[in-house]
Design a protein around this motif. Structure first.
Motif, short mmCIF file in Angstrom:
data_model
loop_
_atom_site.label_atom_id
_atom_site.label_comp_id
_atom_site.label_asym_id
_atom_site.label_seq_id
_atom_site.Cartn_x
_atom_site.Cartn_y
_atom_site.Cartn_z
N UNK A 1 15.00 5.71 61.82
CA UNK A 1 15.49 6.15 62.33
C UNK A 1 16.49 5.87 62.87
N UNK A 2 17.69 5.06 62.09
CA UNK A 2 18.91 5.21 62.50
C UNK A 2 19.81 6.33 61.71
N UNK A 3 18.86 6.85 59.98
CA UNK A 3 19.27 7.33 59.30
C UNK A 3 19.16 8.97 59.77
N UNK A 4 18.49 9.63 60.84
CA UNK A 4 17.85 10.38 61.01
C UNK A 4 19.24 10.93 62.48
N UNK A 5 19.46 9.46 62.65
CA UNK A 5 20.81 10.14 63.99
C UNK A 5 22.52 10.38 63.24
N UNK A 6 22.14 10.01 62.21
CA UNK A 6 22.87 10.19 60.90
C UNK A 6 23.75 11.81 61.30
N UNK A 7 24.96 12.03 61.55
CA UNK A 7 26.05 13.40 61.61
C UNK A 7 26.73 13.68 61.06
N UNK A 8 26.51 14.74 60.08
CA UNK A 8 27.86 15.02 59.13
C UNK A 8 29.08 15.21 59.74
N UNK A 9 30.35 14.67 59.91
CA UNK A 9 31.60 15.42 60.19
C UNK A 9 32.56 14.66 59.42
N UNK A 10 33.69 15.64 59.05
CA UNK A 10 35.03 15.00 58.41
C UNK A 10 36.17 15.60 59.12
N UNK A 11 37.46 14.01 59.61
CA UNK A 11 38.02 15.28 60.02
C UNK A 11 39.56 14.15 58.99
N UNK A 12 39.53 15.22 58.61
CA UNK A 12 40.99 15.09 57.21
C UNK A 12 41.75 14.77 58.17
N UNK A 13 42.45 14.45 59.82
CA UNK A 13 43.32 13.73 59.82
C UNK A 13 42.54 12.32 59.29
N UNK A 14 41.81 11.62 59.70
CA UNK A 14 41.53 10.60 59.39
C UNK A 14 41.92 9.74 57.74
N UNK A 15 42.49 11.34 56.54
CA UNK A 15 42.82 10.13 55.83
C UNK A 15 44.78 10.77 55.61
N UNK A 16 44.95 10.86 56.68
CA UNK A 16 46.36 10.59 56.59
C UNK A 16 47.32 9.17 57.23
N UNK A 17 48.07 8.75 56.23
CA UNK A 17 48.96 7.93 56.50
C UNK A 17 48.82 8.00 58.41
N UNK A 18 48.88 6.73 58.96
CA UNK A 18 49.05 6.51 59.77
C UNK A 18 50.75 6.14 60.11
N UNK A 19 51.11 7.28 61.77
CA UNK A 19 52.10 7.59 62.01
C UNK A 19 53.00 8.37 61.26
N UNK A 20 52.46 9.13 60.96
CA UNK A 20 52.60 10.26 59.50
C UNK A 20 52.67 11.79 60.92
N UNK A 21 54.18 12.51 60.57
CA UNK A 21 53.94 13.46 61.79
C UNK A 21 52.93 14.83 61.76
N UNK A 22 52.22 14.45 60.28
CA UNK A 22 51.28 15.15 59.68
C UNK A 22 49.85 15.50 61.09
N UNK A 23 49.72 14.48 61.35
CA UNK A 23 48.45 14.13 62.36
C UNK A 23 49.09 14.82 63.92
N UNK A 24 49.81 14.16 64.28
CA UNK A 24 51.02 14.82 65.39
C UNK A 24 50.59 16.91 65.19
N UNK A 25 50.89 16.94 64.05
CA UNK A 25 51.30 18.76 64.27
C UNK A 25 49.80 19.07 64.29
N UNK A 26 49.06 18.44 62.94
CA UNK A 26 47.34 19.05 63.47
C UNK A 26 46.66 19.17 65.26
N UNK A 27 47.49 17.63 65.52
CA UNK A 27 46.58 17.23 66.77
C UNK A 27 47.69 18.62 68.31
N UNK A 28 48.31 19.12 67.71
CA UNK A 28 49.06 19.95 68.15
C UNK A 28 48.27 21.39 68.07
N UNK A 29 48.32 21.58 66.96
CA UNK A 29 47.51 22.54 66.38
C UNK A 29 46.83 22.93 66.92
#
Length: 103
Positions: A21-49
């Motif tokens: 049942x839990x496996x049937x509720x999984x959703x595939x999602x990839x937010x590439x900002x998750x792989x950016x370093x924390x506090x990176x200016x590129x994360x802010x850029x993509x949020x504003x974008x």
């Protein structure tokens, strides 16, 4: 003892049903900002974008190299290829710029 075997079987069956049942509720999602370093200016850029354009992520490009792009049959193949990409379920928008269509 048979009651222990039955208990173990029921517990494992319950765990299997719960995990299925839990496996049937999984959703595939990839937010590439998750792989950016924390506090990176590129994360802010993509949020504003995303906030200003409504587009999240990077827009991929399709580049045709090594072909005679002036040949009409090649142009038809290129148009078919781009149309096939647009018709895929994972593609939400047509390309914003495609020289064959725009010129």
């Amino acid at each position: 003892k048979t009651w222990v075997k039955a208990l173990v079987l029921v517990v494992f069956l319950g765990m299997f049903v719960g995990m299925a049942y839990s496996a049937s509720k999984l959703e595939q999602a990839f937010d590439f900002k998750d792989v950016l370093p924390s506090g990176s200016y590129t994360s802010d850029f993509w949020t504003v974008h995303r906030d200003y354009t409504g587009i999240s992520g990077v827009n991929p490009s399709v580049i045709f190299r090594g072909v005679d792009q002036s040949d009409e049959s090649i142009q038809k193949q290129m148009q078919k290829y781009v149309d096939d990409l647009v018709n895929m379920t994972h593609v939400t928008n047509p390309p914003t710029f495609f020289w064959l269509r725009d010129f």
